[in-house]
Scaffold this motif. Structure first.
Motif, PDB file in Angstrom:
ATOM      1  N   ALA A 350      24.525  43.042  42.523  1.00  0.00           N
ATOM      2  CA  ALA A 350      23.703  44.200  42.218  1.00  0.00           C
ATOM      3  C   ALA A 350      24.281  45.074  41.120  1.00  0.00           C
ATOM      4  CB  ALA A 350      23.498  45.012  43.480  1.00  0.00           C
ATOM      5  N   SER A 351      25.615  45.202  41.074  1.00  0.00           N
ATOM      6  CA  SER A 351      26.183  46.159  40.126  1.00  0.00           C
ATOM      7  C   SER A 351      26.739  45.484  38.873  1.00  0.00           C
ATOM      8  CB  SER A 351      27.303  46.941  40.806  1.00  0.00           C
ATOM      9  OG  SER A 351      28.277  46.050  41.263  1.00  0.00           O
ATOM     10  N   GLU A 352      26.464  44.199  38.729  1.00  0.00           N
ATOM     11  CA  GLU A 352      27.006  43.498  37.576  1.00  0.00           C
ATOM     12  C   GLU A 352      26.345  43.967  36.284  1.00  0.00           C
ATOM     13  OE1 GLU A 352      26.168  39.357  37.316  1.00  0.00           O
ATOM     14  OE2 GLU A 352      28.246  38.905  36.824  1.00  0.00           O
ATOM     15  N   LYS A 353      27.167  44.074  35.256  1.00  0.00           N
ATOM     16  CA  LYS A 353      26.600  44.445  33.962  1.00  0.00           C
ATOM     17  C   LYS A 353      26.124  43.184  33.274  1.00  0.00           C
ATOM     18  CE  LYS A 353      27.619  46.184  29.482  1.00  0.00           C
ATOM     19  NZ  LYS A 353      28.619  46.095  28.443  1.00  0.00           N
ATOM     20  N   LEU A 354      24.910  43.241  32.754  1.00  0.00           N
ATOM     21  CA  LEU A 354      24.395  42.079  32.033  1.00  0.00           C
ATOM     22  C   LEU A 354      24.876  42.140  30.596  1.00  0.00           C
ATOM     23  CD1 LEU A 354      20.758  41.984  33.354  1.00  0.00           C
ATOM     24  CD2 LEU A 354      22.694  40.644  34.105  1.00  0.00           C
ATOM     25  N   GLY A 355      24.938  41.002  29.983  1.00  0.00           N
ATOM     26  CA  GLY A 355      25.306  40.974  28.580  1.00  0.00           C
ATOM     27  C   GLY A 355      26.794  40.810  28.372  1.00  0.00           C
ATOM     28  N   ALA A 356      27.183  40.827  27.115  1.00  0.00           N
ATOM     29  CA  ALA A 356      28.577  40.564  26.767  1.00  0.00           C
ATOM     30  C   ALA A 356      29.452  41.744  27.166  1.00  0.00           C
ATOM     31  CB  ALA A 356      28.692  40.313  25.280  1.00  0.00           C
ATOM     32  N   LYS A 357      30.680  41.410  27.572  1.00  0.00           N
ATOM     33  CA  LYS A 357      31.634  42.460  27.926  1.00  0.00           C
ATOM     34  C   LYS A 357      32.832  42.354  27.004  1.00  0.00           C
ATOM     35  CE  LYS A 357      30.423  41.983  32.714  1.00  0.00           C
ATOM     36  NZ  LYS A 357      30.443  40.573  33.103  1.00  0.00           N
ATOM     37  N   SER A 358      33.357  43.504  26.659  1.00  0.00           N
ATOM     38  CA  SER A 358      34.553  43.489  25.817  1.00  0.00           C
ATOM     39  C   SER A 358      35.750  43.077  26.662  1.00  0.00           C
ATOM     40  CB  SER A 358      34.801  44.866  25.219  1.00  0.00           C
ATOM     41  OG  SER A 358      35.206  45.746  26.229  1.00  0.00           O
TER      42      SER A 358
END
Lengths: 439, 612
Positions: A350-358
């Motif tokens: 639920a709390s995962e960030k979508l997209g690329a992470k630095s």
């Protein structure tokens, strides 16, 4: 001899503002007092942030005019999904754009099952109009082939590699794609079979569950049923574990899900409890670690396959009874099709960030994961991590269920107390709901 | 033959190279293992190989083994990072007959480079002294406060003054808050907080006549103690006064914090030292340290040793893990101030002298390490500068900064305290510090308390739980009584209900008695056993009728709907019936009931009549 501490500032200050700041670390514990208390505070912050960022709903795919009663993933295309609705419409979705790519009025009456061929270019559907249709969306909106059967079909599933598919009605029929008649039929007592599912690893084995509360396993090689198990209540859906070929999990009418080893079905390997209404569909994540279930109580739950209670519960005000769920093949998303005619796309975490992470962001997230794991048993952290907002009616149903179950337990205990010792034996929870197994 | 020789030689070579490699490895390991114990955290349970073997559950065993190896690995890796530390600590060594304590500051300065020489300075401030003194956590900034009202702050390595002003009243102490932007000053009556420009931000009126201030940087707590002996904790991030403890030991002007566990140490006039946390109204520990008032205290950075000085002329070193005295030193005049550096040098200020002791905790020293004298002055306050070989001293006529080789930690941790931090880094670290602020409840003697298993026996735990539960029920308000509409409700009954049921006192007994009497009377009346006393309304009596409302009857007889009838008795009756409704005493109610039943309701089936 004297030496006094002097530092050259150039070694500690960056030269240009475009450079990174120079960070010196010294891990001497004396320089880092109150280590544990600070770490605990960090863990508390991490778990609070996790709950704060828990926004699992990604989007709704709307377009169907009736409830969505079946869905299928494409094994070759990650963004592709096909769904069948109550008014006979079949839609092919592009999940990335959340748009309908192709749609057709496929059946008269409800579409009961859809599936995709292993090559990923052809879709099959079956319905209550006693037909199985083959669709090729790239070519046209006319069915590429139509098989006429004798019974109203309830489900369809394709073989992992061969051009063979199975349908369920009053019996299970095995079809060859190139023939107009089924090549094999199976039946064992049940008047109606709800579901049929091929094992994706042991390809020739398939499981069906009947209206007479039975789960039947068949082997296509011998052309005969393997085993039949009868439970206390009806099984609504089956999903094979993609990593452990001999295990499958069933969604039961008694609000629970059960995992079984197909070699030893007189005892469940695990029971998943948390729903407050009949569980209607179930699907494994491709890793075999997690299970998603959809239920008549309008919620979708995600279970870890080795734990007994759900790790998360998803719901929205507008979502009605969930009739089909799917775990996406990258195991990052969950899909639900419900009575209100929408297919909903959720994040699996639920709390995962979508997209690329630095790199720094990823490092921070990994660190906070570790912190949460380390302090997960402390009361405050456990309380925050477990807290979920749940609609009032489900909350009250949970309370009612709790009262019912404790009453049953008490009654049984009283019976035991007042009978001769040993006449009312304790029964394992995992065996209780199984009436019998026949081979 | 030759081939065998060759192979033998090769083998020898191989063996040699292998051995060399092994030796190198061993050497490497040796150098690392030397430092590993420093990084090994104190364990709750020590799991040896035997204990691990005795565990039967394979899953648990595996997990434990994994964790153990992880911890060992972490300690080793931390020890290996020591290679990356670039700076070495300072030192001062005497050759031949020389003694280190004979070196004067001038001699030391002449032996070191110019950069260091700049750090040694004296500022003569004869008018407003004596001076209190403080460094920020990264050692970059210095704040001084003269007793007679002079306040100044400096970025001392850059020789830049931040602010200077006079408050024109007595000042007793000065302390930096979490960074160089704020500092707190204990003035004549209250404690004030100023910003870096010298602008007054807050006046803390709850802190009255404060002698000493401490600041707990990880908790954002400002701690003060003063003439009244009240120890007060104020949260500087929320502004809330966290707690006030009455020490009951009178005036207090010796306070220090234990930097390892954030416990506050107070030295009192009766010679005791008390240890405080904000969570207990009584001291955690009371130690009798001196036969006379305690003058000064200092705790070392690892939280193991405490130094105290008293008016009895003693300087004592304590182990605060066992609370036992380790060494005792004699000071010719009582030491006014103590300070312990990051590397464990103990600075003592007595009279005009500053003495610095090396290794004073572990072994009893015969002579000091470095000495200094400010002629004609009295040392008032002193602090070692963090991450520098500098000792800042405030005395009656100014301040000076002395060079003490080997005082400061050479390698700082940028994320903890960075002497070279930029503005952006400071802002960032402030935000992080606030996010990671430890709650005051977490201040305990044992810093590893969080997440520890409670090893008390089941009975003890149960007892504690019960106590907690009781306290909770005691603190929670009793449920407000619902007003029940059903049944007869009287003031007496309600009174009884509100009282605790298990307390039986005289009043209760009397009320119960009265209630019983009334009940009996009622019963008797209903059975007709009691003769009614004659009243003015007797003449209306005709026949018995069960139930009737008196005012309706009155209106029937006299043709009025209100109490404006000519008959005074009826008027009165109506009055009293209404007052009954409003909850008048019981006796009246009985009186009325009796009237309504017997006298007025004599008319049969009066409901059928229409009003005239």
């Amino acid at each position: 001899k004297v030496k006094v501490l002097t530092r050259k500032p150039e070694e500690y200050i960056r030269e240009k503002s475009s450079d990174l700041h120079r960070i010196r670390r010294n891990y001497d514990p004396v320089l880092h007092p109150l280590e544990k208390a600070r770490e605990y505070t960090r863990a508390l912050n991490a778990v609070k942030l996790e709950r704060m960022f828990a926004k699992p709903f990604v989007g709704a795919l709307n377009g169907h005019n009736d409830g969505v009663y079946c869905m299928a993933k494409n094994p070759r295309k990650i963004t592709s999904l096909i769904s069948g609705s109550g008014d006979g419409e079949i839609r092919l979705w592009d999940l990335a754009d959340r748009t309908t790519v192709w749609s057709v009025q496929g059946h008269k009456g409800i579409v009961k099952g859809v599936c995709c061929s292993p090559a990923g270019n052809v879709y099959l559907s079956c319905g209550l109009d006693k037909t199985v249709k083959v669709w090729n969306p790239d070519v046209s909106t006319e069915p590429a082939n139509t098989y006429l059967g004798k019974f109203a079909y309830s489900a369809i599933d394709h073989h992992r590699s061969d051009p063979i598919f199975a349908t369920s009605s009053t019996q299970i029929e095995i079809w060859d794609e190139s023939r107009s008649q089924p090549i094999n039929t199976f039946s064992w007592g049940a008047d109606t079979i709800n579901t049929v599912r091929f094992n994706q690893t042991e390809k020739s084995i398939l499981a069906g569950c009947g209206n007479d509360r039975s789960i039947i396993l068949y082997d296509m090689r011998t052309g005969s049923p393997l085993a039949k198990m009868v439970m206390e209540m009806k099984t609504n859906a089956i999903s094979w574990n993609p990593m452990e070929a001999f295990n499958f999990t069933t969604a039961n009418e008694d609000q629970n899900c059960y995992t079984f080893d197909m070699r030893k079905m007189n005892v469940a390997l695990n029971i998943f409890k948390d729903h407050v209404s009949a569980v209607l569909d179930i699907d494994y994540s491709p890793t075999g670690e997690e299970i998603v279930t959809g239920a008549y109580d309008r919620t979708l739950r995600i279970f870890r396959s080795r734990e007994g209670h759900s790790r998360d519960v998803y719901h929205t005000k507008r979502m009605q009874r969930i009739f089909c769920v799917k775990y996406s093949i990258d195991s990052k998303f969950v899909l639900s099709g419900s009575d209100d005619g929408n297919v909903r796309l959720w994040k699996a975490k639920a709390s995962e960030k979508l997209g690329a992470k630095s790199y720094r962001e990823r490092a921070y997230l990994e660190y906070s994961e570790q912190l949460k794991a380390r302090y997960k048993d402390l009361p405050e952290i456990r309380r925050i991590a477990r807290h979920r907002h749940i609609p009032k009616d489900i909350k009250s149903m949970q309370q009612k269920k709790q009262i019912m179950l404790s009453a049953q337990k008490r009654k049984e205990e009283n019976l035991r107390k007042h009978s001769k010792e040993g006449t009312v034996p304790y029964q394992a929870e995992r065996k209780k709901k199984i009436i019998g197994v026949a081979k | 033959m030759s081939t065998t020789d060759q192979t033998a030689a090769r083998q020898d070579n191989n063996v040699n190279s292998k051995q060399e490699k092994k030796k190198e490895k061993e050497k490497d390991i040796e150098t690392v293992t030397l430092n590993i114990p420093k990084y090994v955290r104190e364990k709750e349970i020590v799991l040896g190989k035997k204990q691990l073997k005795s565990i039967k559950d394979k899953k648990v065993k595996g997990t434990l083994r994994r964790i153990e190896s992880k911890y060992a690995d972490a300690a080793e890796k931390a020890a290996r990072t020591e290679m990356l530390l670039t700076e070495d600590p300072g030192y001062l060594e005497a050759e031949g007959m020389e003694k280190t304590y004979n070196f004067t500051q001038d001699q030391l300065i002449s032996a070191v480079d110019e950069e260091v020489a700049k750090k040694r300075f004296d500022i003569s401030l004869p008018t407003f002294g004596p001076y209190a003194f403080d460094y920020t956590r990264n050692g970059r900034h210095m704040a001084i406060a003269g007793r007679k009202g002079h306040i100044a702050t400096y970025n001392w390595p850059l020789d830049r003054k931040m602010c200077e002003f006079h408050v024109k009243e007595n000042i007793r102490d000065i302390k930096w808050l979490h960074n160089e932007l704020y500092f707190a000053v204990a003035q004549k009556k209250y404690v004030y907080i100023y910003d870096h420009n010298g602008l007054e931000l807050h006046c803390l009126k709850k802190h009255i006549e404060v002698n000493k201030i401490e600041f707990l940087p990880y908790h954002f707590l400002l701690v003060t103690v003063g003439n009244a002996g009240w120890l007060k904790y104020q949260d500087t991030s929320t502004g809330k006064l966290v707690c006030e403890h009455r020490t009951k030991l009178g005036k207090c002007d010796a306070m220090t914090q234990n930097p390892w566990n954030a416990i506050i140490h107070l030295g009192h006039v009766n010679g005791t030292v008390t240890l405080w946390s904000p969570n207990m109204a009584t001291p955690l520990v009371k130690m009798l340290t001196h036969r006379g008032p305690v003058r000064a205290l200092a705790v070392d950075h690892s939280g193991k040793y405490m130094a105290t000085s008293g008016l009895d002329g003693q300087l004592k070193i304590w182990d605060i893990r066992t609370y036992k005295s380790l060494h005792e030193y004699y000071t010719p005049t009582p030491a006014a101030c103590l300070s312990i550096s990051q590397l464990g040098l103990l600075g003592v200020g007595w009279g005009p002298h500053v003495w610095v002791w090396k290794d004073a905790f572990t072994t009893k020293q015969q002579s000091p390490y470095v000495t200094h004298i400010e002629r004609g002055a009295q040392i008032h306050d002193m602090h070692f500068c963090p991450y520098e070989d500098i000792l800042g001293v405030g005395y009656s006529s100014g301040i000076s900064s002395l060079v003490v080789p080997g005082a400061g930690e050479p390698n700082f941790d940028s994320l903890e305290a960075n002497p070279y931090q930029t503005k952006k880094q400071r802002q960032e670290s402030e935000v992080h510090a606030l996010l990671e602020k430890i709650q005051p409840e977490a201040i305990t003697l044992d810093t590893t308390f969080v997440g520890k298993i409670d090893r008390a026996s089941k009975a003890v735990i149960e007892k504690e739980r019960k106590q907690e539960e009781e306290e909770r029920t005691k603190n929670s308000k009793p449920a407000k009584e619902k007003k029940k509409m059903r049944g007869r409700n009287t003031a007496l009954k309600r009174y009884l209900r509100k009282k605790q049921s298990n307390v039986i006192d005289g009043k209760r007994l009397a009320i119960e008695k009265e209630l019983a009497r009334q009940r009996e009377l009622r019963q008797k009346r209903s059975l007709g056993e009691i003769e009614k006393p004659p009243t003015a309304l007797d003449r209306f009596e005709k026949k018995q009728m069960s139930l009737f409302s008196p005012w309706k009857l009155a209106s029937y007889f006299f043709g009025t709907s209100d109490n404006s009838s000519g008959c005074p008795a009826i008027g009165q009756l109506i009055e009293s019936s209404k007052t009954l409704e409003n909850g008048k005493p019981v006796s009246e109610a009985y009186h009325l009931k009796w009237i309504s039943c017997s006298e007025l309701s004599g008319v049969e089936s009066i409901d059928h009549f229409t009003e005239p």
